[in-house]
Design an enzyme around this catalytic site. Structure first.
Site, PDB file in Angstrom:
ATOM      1  N   TRP A 100     -16.900  -2.983 -46.450  1.00  0.00           N
ATOM      2  CA  TRP A 100     -15.842  -2.358 -47.243  1.00  0.00           C
ATOM      3  C   TRP A 100     -14.484  -2.851 -46.762  1.00  0.00           C
ATOM      4  CZ3 TRP A 100     -12.119   0.446 -44.697  1.00  0.00           C
ATOM      5  CH2 TRP A 100     -12.445   0.964 -43.437  1.00  0.00           C
ATOM      6  N   GLU A 143      -5.952   4.464 -33.710  1.00  0.00           N
ATOM      7  CA  GLU A 143      -6.627   3.313 -34.320  1.00  0.00           C
ATOM      8  C   GLU A 143      -5.716   2.081 -34.351  1.00  0.00           C
ATOM      9  OE1 GLU A 143      -9.673   2.987 -35.177  1.00  0.00           O
ATOM     10  OE2 GLU A 143     -10.504   4.973 -35.574  1.00  0.00           O
ATOM     11  N   GLU A 181     -13.008  -2.696 -36.761  1.00  0.00           N
ATOM     12  CA  GLU A 181     -12.108  -1.606 -36.372  1.00  0.00           C
ATOM     13  C   GLU A 181     -10.725  -1.764 -36.991  1.00  0.00           C
ATOM     14  OE1 GLU A 181     -12.353   1.126 -34.313  1.00  0.00           O
ATOM     15  OE2 GLU A 181     -14.500   0.936 -33.917  1.00  0.00           O
ATOM     16  N   HIS A 184      -9.720   0.296 -40.055  1.00  0.00           N
ATOM     17  CA  HIS A 184      -9.523   1.749 -39.973  1.00  0.00           C
ATOM     18  C   HIS A 184      -8.045   2.115 -39.996  1.00  0.00           C
ATOM     19  CE1 HIS A 184     -13.632   1.901 -37.682  1.00  0.00           C
ATOM     20  NE2 HIS A 184     -13.738   1.432 -38.917  1.00  0.00           N
ATOM     21  N   GLU A 234     -16.608   5.665 -28.709  1.00  0.00           N
ATOM     22  CA  GLU A 234     -17.062   5.494 -30.089  1.00  0.00           C
ATOM     23  C   GLU A 234     -17.695   6.778 -30.617  1.00  0.00           C
ATOM     24  OE1 GLU A 234     -16.258   3.209 -31.958  1.00  0.00           O
ATOM     25  OE2 GLU A 234     -15.994   1.350 -30.857  1.00  0.00           O
ATOM     26  N   THR A 237     -14.839   9.258 -31.311  1.00  0.00           N
ATOM     27  CA  THR A 237     -14.095   8.905 -32.515  1.00  0.00           C
ATOM     28  C   THR A 237     -14.915   9.198 -33.770  1.00  0.00           C
ATOM     29  OG1 THR A 237     -13.113   7.138 -31.209  1.00  0.00           O
ATOM     30  CG2 THR A 237     -12.686   7.109 -33.552  1.00  0.00           C
ATOM     31  N   ASP A 266     -18.623   3.933 -39.510  1.00  0.00           N
ATOM     32  CA  ASP A 266     -18.396   2.706 -38.731  1.00  0.00           C
ATOM     33  C   ASP A 266     -18.459   3.005 -37.240  1.00  0.00           C
ATOM     34  OD1 ASP A 266     -18.132   0.810 -40.682  1.00  0.00           O
ATOM     35  OD2 ASP A 266     -16.004   0.409 -40.329  1.00  0.00           O
ATOM     36  N   GLU A 267     -17.759   4.058 -36.830  1.00  0.00           N
ATOM     37  CA  GLU A 267     -17.723   4.412 -35.411  1.00  0.00           C
ATOM     38  C   GLU A 267     -19.119   4.755 -34.894  1.00  0.00           C
ATOM     39  OE1 GLU A 267     -15.131   3.700 -33.985  1.00  0.00           O
ATOM     40  OE2 GLU A 267     -13.349   4.188 -35.151  1.00  0.00           O
ATOM     41  N   HIS A 270     -20.979   1.538 -34.298  1.00  0.00           N
ATOM     42  CA  HIS A 270     -20.491   0.900 -33.080  1.00  0.00           C
ATOM     43  C   HIS A 270     -20.982   1.651 -31.843  1.00  0.00           C
ATOM     44  CE1 HIS A 270     -16.923  -0.815 -35.602  1.00  0.00           C
ATOM     45  NE2 HIS A 270     -18.055  -1.466 -35.808  1.00  0.00           N
TER      46      HIS A 270
END
Length: 407
Positions: A100, A143, A181, A184, A234, A237, A266-267, A270
């Site tokens: 995305w 971020e 990252e 974000h 991670e 977050t 996403d976090e 990760h």
């Protein structure tokens, strides 16, 4: 990535000794979001100096025996895992064409309906309270300090890439992680800009100050400790963004909820990667791995936004974190839960054949989460007694100096 306890937790000498801190430094600050300590924020003259670097101020390690650099043989252990890393970690990065992008969630400036889309966005955010924007801005600023974190990861002994273009799997992961990252902060920044609810000049100044001030993970350029730190961060977050998504949905902004939820996912991915890395290190080198884990926990995870400053508030990180704690975006309970989660994921209690020092670290880690929860309960009780029902308000420059309740 960066929050704290809602109320200061004053540790007894016995508690401080158990938790491994060099001294009782005034409180736990867990996020991600979170950890750190308000006393670690440096005075304005240090922040503004062009010759002094806050991130380079020496800090005493919790474990005086711990080496400030990764021993050569440990770097060789990491080097030996390249094939495993290629097959198990690199695959967790999303191909660019399938990833995305911020544009997917924002009004399209090339469309005829752009102004109408912006109008709809601004109408939606009117239902969100000021306190929500304090937390969202804090998450955005954390971020946006990505250059510091990328430098931090790439400085670790054992996974360092001096060329910044190496084809080795560790280097490719670091670059791929950084690229993912980077979206974000871009997305949250643009959404907040279009919302009209925050003072972007102060937001941008805070980002500028934070990148200049740096961050100190306390990992001492040791890849083992650095992977422990990023595993914790991670997950913290992921929790923080998931909770801002939940609150946005409650207040009717489903698009913002989708944005925060997407970042949270996403976090989480990760987190899975870093936890897998550390699991492998526990498998091949349990003694040094558990000592690294315990050393990071004794020092307490210092959050990347700990040096937050907007040009006015010397305790901005503390105030932002208090709001996040009160809203349930990131709390002391979350900090304890993350400790417990990592202890379980890395099977700390089941490790056998450890050295005597590693066995002591094992005992410490298995007791840590319950200890934190007990200390939090006492702190909350003291806070209720101390403050009663009197709210404490504070004006945030990020929201045009409007006041928000801290506790």
């Amino acid at each position: 990535m960066a929050l704290m306890f809602g109320l200061p937790l004053i540790l007894s000498p016995q508690s401080a000794s158990f938790l491994g801190s060099v001294e009782a430094r005034g409180g736990w600050y867990p996020n991600g979001l979170m950890g750190g300590n308000s006393s670690q924020q440096f005075p304005r003259h240090i922040r503004n100096s062009t010759t002094r670097k806050p991130c380079c101020v020496s800090q005493k390690a919790a474990n005086p025996k711990a080496s400030p650099w990764l021993p050569y043989e440990k770097a060789e252990v990491i080097k030996s895992l390249e094939d495993w890393f290629e097959n198990n970690i690199i695959t967790l990065l999303k191909p660019v064409e399938q990833a995305w992008q911020p544009h997917d969630f924002l009004p399209n400036p090339a469309s005829d309906g752009f102004y109408e889309q912006v109008k709809e966005l601004r109408e939606r955010v009117q239902e969100l309270p000021d306190e929500y924007f304090v937390v969202l801005v804090g998450d955005l600023i954390t971020e946006e300090a990505l250059p510091t974190y990328a430098t931090m990861v790439n400085s670790a002994e054992g996974i360092r890439d001096i060329t910044t273009s190496s084809s080795e799997p560790w280097a490719r992961w670091t670059r791929g992680w950084t690229a993912e990252e980077n979206r974000h902060g871009d997305l949250l920044n643009k959404y907040l800009f279009l919302s009209g609810r925050v003072d972007m000049k102060y937001v941008e100044k805070t980002i500028h100050y934070l990148i200049r001030s740096g961050a100190d993970s306390m990992s001492k350029n040791d890849a083992y400790r650095g992977i422990v730190y990023t595993s914790f961060q991670e997950r913290a977050t992921h929790i923080s963004h998931a909770n801002t998504a939940r609150l946005a949905k409650q207040h009717g902004d489903t698009k913002l909820a989708q944005i925060c939820g997407t970042i949270s996912a996403d976090e989480k991915r990760h987190e899975v990667a870093y936890v897998m890395m550390m699991s492998k290190l526990f498998e091949v080198d349990p003694n040094y791995s558990i000592l690294s884990f315990a050393d990071m926990m004794r020092m307490r995870i210092s959050m990347p936004g700990q040096f937050m400053y907007d040009g006015h508030d010397e305790n901005l990180f503390t105030h932002f974190s208090a709001v996040a704690q009160r809203l349930g975006v990131y709390t002391t309970k979350d900090y304890a839960d993350i400790v417990e989660h990592l202890v379980d994921k890395w099977k700390i209690e089941k490790l056998t054949g450890l050295s005597s020092e590693a066995s002591e670290a094992q005992d410490f880690l298995c007791q840590l989460a319950p200890k934190i929860r007990k200390l939090d309960e006492r702190a909350q009780a003291r806070g209720r007694y101390r403050h009663g029902d009197v709210p404490v308000l504070f004006p945030f420059k990020w929201i045009f100096s409007r006041e928000v309740k801290l506790w």
